[in-house]
Design an enzyme around this catalytic site. Sequence first.
Site, PDB file in Angstrom:
ATOM      1  N   GLU A 244      37.877  26.944  35.909  1.00 18.67           N
ATOM      2  CA  GLU A 244      36.552  27.561  35.861  1.00 18.67           C
ATOM      3  C   GLU A 244      35.537  26.670  35.163  1.00 18.67           C
ATOM      4  OE1 GLU A 244      38.579  29.056  32.083  1.00 18.67           O
ATOM      5  OE2 GLU A 244      39.106  28.295  34.053  1.00 18.67           O
TER       6      GLU A 244
ATOM      7  N   HIS B 173      42.409  38.036  41.655  1.00 21.04           N
ATOM      8  CA  HIS B 173      42.121  36.615  41.871  1.00 21.04           C
ATOM      9  C   HIS B 173      41.145  36.377  43.017  1.00 21.04           C
ATOM     10  CE1 HIS B 173      44.882  34.756  38.964  1.00 21.04           C
ATOM     11  NE2 HIS B 173      45.623  35.831  39.163  1.00 21.04           N
TER      12      HIS B 173
ATOM     13  N   ASP C  95      31.762  26.323  31.307  1.00 24.17           N
ATOM     14  CA  ASP C  95      32.780  27.120  31.974  1.00 24.17           C
ATOM     15  C   ASP C  95      32.472  28.600  31.805  1.00 24.17           C
ATOM     16  OD1 ASP C  95      35.667  26.800  29.741  1.00 24.17           O
ATOM     17  OD2 ASP C  95      33.874  28.023  29.568  1.00 24.17           O
TER      18      ASP C  95
ATOM     19  N   ASP D  94      37.873  34.064  42.737  1.00 27.03           N
ATOM     20  CA  ASP D  94      37.440  33.041  43.699  1.00 27.03           C
ATOM     21  C   ASP D  94      35.988  33.260  44.109  1.00 27.03           C
ATOM     22  OD1 ASP D  94      39.916  31.909  43.616  1.00 27.03           O
ATOM     23  OD2 ASP D  94      40.553  32.580  45.601  1.00 27.03           O
TER      24      ASP D  94
END
Length: 295
Positions: free
Chosen positions: A217, A187, A174, A191
Amino acid sequence: MDSDIKTRITPLEDVKPDKSDKGEDCLVVIYTSDARQFGKRHVLANEGFSLGRGGENTFVLENDSVSRRHCRIERKNRAWVVMDLDSTNGTYVNDEQVKEYQLRRGDQVKVGDTILKFLSGSDVEAQYHETIYKMTIIDGLTGANNKRFLLESLEREIPRARRHQRPLSLGMFDIDHFKTVNDSFGHLAGDYVLKELATLVRTRLRPDDVLARYGGEEFCIALPETPREGAVVIAEQIRTLIERHRFVFESESIPVTVSIGVAQLEDRWDVLAFLKCADEKLYEAKRGGRNKVCF
């Protein structure tokens, strides 16, 4: 996990098409933070279709990254055209920011954190069912396989590996401090990082390897016929590839690293035990300072 984003699993019966609008041009929601909208089809009518945060819009998107009047889709010369309405964060088609763009079959329109796929033509019903099927196995944002597909793949690969006495390895990774990326850059930048990272990782994988977004993630890589030593080499190459890559969103450079845990299948392990071992090694890497591989 640094993110509170959850993987959404939508039953097929919840996204069945409405028979009354069969064959009409439409937009299908393939990715969104609003689980109520996931998989819904919006038919395009001659009076146009508006998207935004304000209640007057045809499709209301309750998200801080969406402007009150964000964009509009109108019929022009027998084609549908998406027009940005001077939104703060912009309207994107196929990851390119647009002011005005004529939609073509399969185009993906991104407004805030919502992605809609444009379906058009006489076979729109078949396109719709194909899109819904892909939503059951593909993550709409990153294009990687989803958790459901990963679990089904491992259910097949584990017996096969044992039957042919061949190694099977699993990598789980991650993004380090992903919450900081969202908090510092927004955000939409988060993305972008997720999608760019998935694209980057795929360049290193082989045809039979499986990349899946496990949730938020966190990603997994299933590596058939690969012993632990080989999997560690691949994991280290991926870690280095990501660390050296320039992630740039709207002229802002975003530093990105990952922590990776690697496990090789052992006797008597089922899917959950296999995942648990890789997950434990992932968190060992995070506790050990992050941006590293543990096995």
